[in-house]
Scaffold this active site. Structure first.
Site, short mmCIF file in Angstrom:
data_model
loop_
_atom_site.label_atom_id
_atom_site.label_comp_id
_atom_site.label_asym_id
_atom_site.label_seq_id
_atom_site.Cartn_x
_atom_site.Cartn_y
_atom_site.Cartn_z
N HIS A 12 47.03 69.41 17.17
CA HIS A 12 47.30 68.48 16.05
C HIS A 12 46.74 69.00 14.71
O HIS A 12 46.29 68.22 13.88
CB HIS A 12 46.82 67.06 16.38
N HIS A 59 38.97 62.15 13.20
CA HIS A 59 38.14 63.19 12.59
C HIS A 59 37.32 62.59 11.44
O HIS A 59 37.60 62.86 10.28
CB HIS A 59 39.02 64.32 12.05
N HIS A 193 39.73 76.97 18.91
CA HIS A 193 39.46 77.06 17.47
C HIS A 193 38.01 76.67 17.18
O HIS A 193 37.40 75.91 17.90
CB HIS A 193 40.43 76.24 16.62
N GLU A 240 38.10 69.83 22.03
CA GLU A 240 39.16 68.82 21.99
C GLU A 240 40.05 68.86 23.23
O GLU A 240 40.69 67.88 23.58
CB GLU A 240 40.06 69.02 20.75
#
Lengths: 285, 146
Positions: A12, A59, A193, A240
């Site tokens: 996302h 977030h 990431h 995540e």
């Protein structure tokens, strides 16, 4: 009886939303990514759900450090796209499904998962970018969405196994809903990431490939992977990926006698901004 | 009895755990205030005066004004909160992440296009990879968000 027809997994990355919103999706940098999602978009058009149960993480948008729920289910009728600091994304209002969401909350809490119930919440790129990737830029999202926010920002975050077991509870909850509707469960975030520190920019294609393989074929074993493996191998934000295990835990084959799902689509691309992008669709047999 | 923190030996990485969160509470809550357009304008008009409204440490305020995101993270900041500072000045996540490596925007972008940073040598403190302390800074950038 309601049932889960398929699970969809996707990254996302906020820059993907920005690329679409600013009309940059045709640029050479973004072209391979959006092309890679074409089969998924086609599949979704041919297999429309009545409701999407969308697992994502907030977030630092709806939840600051004032209140940090580990698992939060959105039971409202509508959810507004948030202003994350760049101004709100120009995407449609997200329509919820209060009746099914409330039903799932009641059922899942009775199965010992202590959800936080959220009746007012703005939704950030974690929720809207997957919708944009899978639907493009419609005037309205084609179906209601139940936002399910998982804390993966403030450590400790829930374990992979906790997420996997929660997925099983969500499946039981959906199946006990009386209306005959098709529900898709989406797991979002990842893949490898890291957005912070001198190690920012970490990508681990080997880890991501193995994760996808195992998610398809050996999810219960994958659920045992400890946090530190994600951090070390997939970067601090690669954690995540535990959210994908919620969606995977809700599939038929996890339960005795359930058949293995069909892989309808699989795609992997590096990079989107700082991130490795993965997309997988599993259909219940 | 010590808490279980197996992530402390990952190089170039600060895990935002309960301790960091406690240290960074006011810094991160200041960042949250920048999700409002009016507040963003007030902050830009006079950063020091805006920051002084928050019970932050001097080190946290200086880190913010220097746009030194590594310094902010050491002081308890979390990247998703700190991103609101970057957003206030129209910076992308890539620009923010890149600023923490010591690379220029172009150097960092090139690394990502070539497949990103390798995990080899970057799993545990003391190995030889490019994220290790002894190999900083990694490029010819300013080391802060500009």
């Amino acid at each position: 009886m309601a049932h889960i027809t398929a699970s969809v997994y996707t990254s996302h990355v906020p820059a993907i939303g920005a690329a679409l919103d600013l009309g940059k999706s045709g640029e050479p940098y973004w072209q391979p990514l959006f092309k890679g999602y074409e089969p998924a978009k086609k599949w979704l058009k041919e297999n429309p759900p009545d409701v999407i149960f969308l697992v994502y993480n907030d977030h630092a948008t709806a939840f600051s450090l004032e209140v940090i729920p580990t698992f939060a289910i959105g039971t409202a009728a509508q959810f507004k796209p948030a202003d994350e600091g760049w101004g709100p994304r120009p995407v449609p209002m997200v329509e919820g499904h209060p009746e099914l969401a409330s039903h799932i909350a009641q059922s899942v809490i009775q199965q010992d998962f202590d959800l936080t119930i959220v009746n007012k919440m703005d939704v950030d790129h974690g929720l809207t970018v997957p919708l944009s990737l899978m639907y493009g830029q419609p005037a309205a999202w084609p179906c209601p969405v139940i936002p399910f926010a998982v804390n993966v920002v403030q450590y400790p975050v829930p374990s992979g196994n906790r997420c996997f077991q929660l997925g099983r509870a969500i499946r039981r909850a959906v199946q006990s809903f009386d209306q005959d509707i098709k529900v898709q469960i989406w797991g979002t975030g990842g893949m490898s990431h890291q957005l912070q520190g001198p190690r920012a920019g970490l990508i681990n294609r080997e880890f991501d490939t193995a994760f996808l393989d195992q998610l398809i074929a050996a999810p219960a074993a994958l659920a045992q992977k400890p946090h530190i493996d994600y951090v070390r191998e997939a970067g601090s934000e690669g954690i995540e990926l535990v959210m994908w295990l919620i969606a995977r835990g809700a599939m038929n084959d996890i339960e005795p006698g359930g058949k293995a799902p069909r892989v309808a689509h699989r795609f992997y691309h590096v990079p989107a901004s700082n991130t490795a992008v993965g997309n997988l669709i599993l259909e219940n047999a | 009895m010590a808490l279980d923190k197996p992530y402390l030996d990952v190089p170039g990485t600060t895990i935002f755990d309960m301790e960091q969160s406690r240290l960074g509470y006011h810094l991160n809550q200041f960042c949250m205030s920048l999700m409002n357009a009016e507040n963003r304008e007030r902050f830009k008009a006079n950063e020091r005066a805006y920051l002084d409204q928050w019970p932050m440490t001097e080190e946290q305020k200086l880190g913010v004004m220097a746009r030194d995101l590594n310094r902010c993270i050491r002081a308890g900041g979390n990247i998703y909160f700190l991103a609101k500072i970057g957003a206030t000045f129209g910076k992308s996540f890539q620009q923010m992440a890149g600023s923490m490596t010591g690379m220029t925007e172009e150097e960092y972008r090139d690394m990502m296009i070539k497949g990103g940073r390798s995990v080899e040598g970057n799993r545990v403190v003391g190995e030889g990879g490019d994220a290790q302390a002894k190999r900083q800074p990694q490029g010819t950038g300013a080391g802060r968000l500009i």
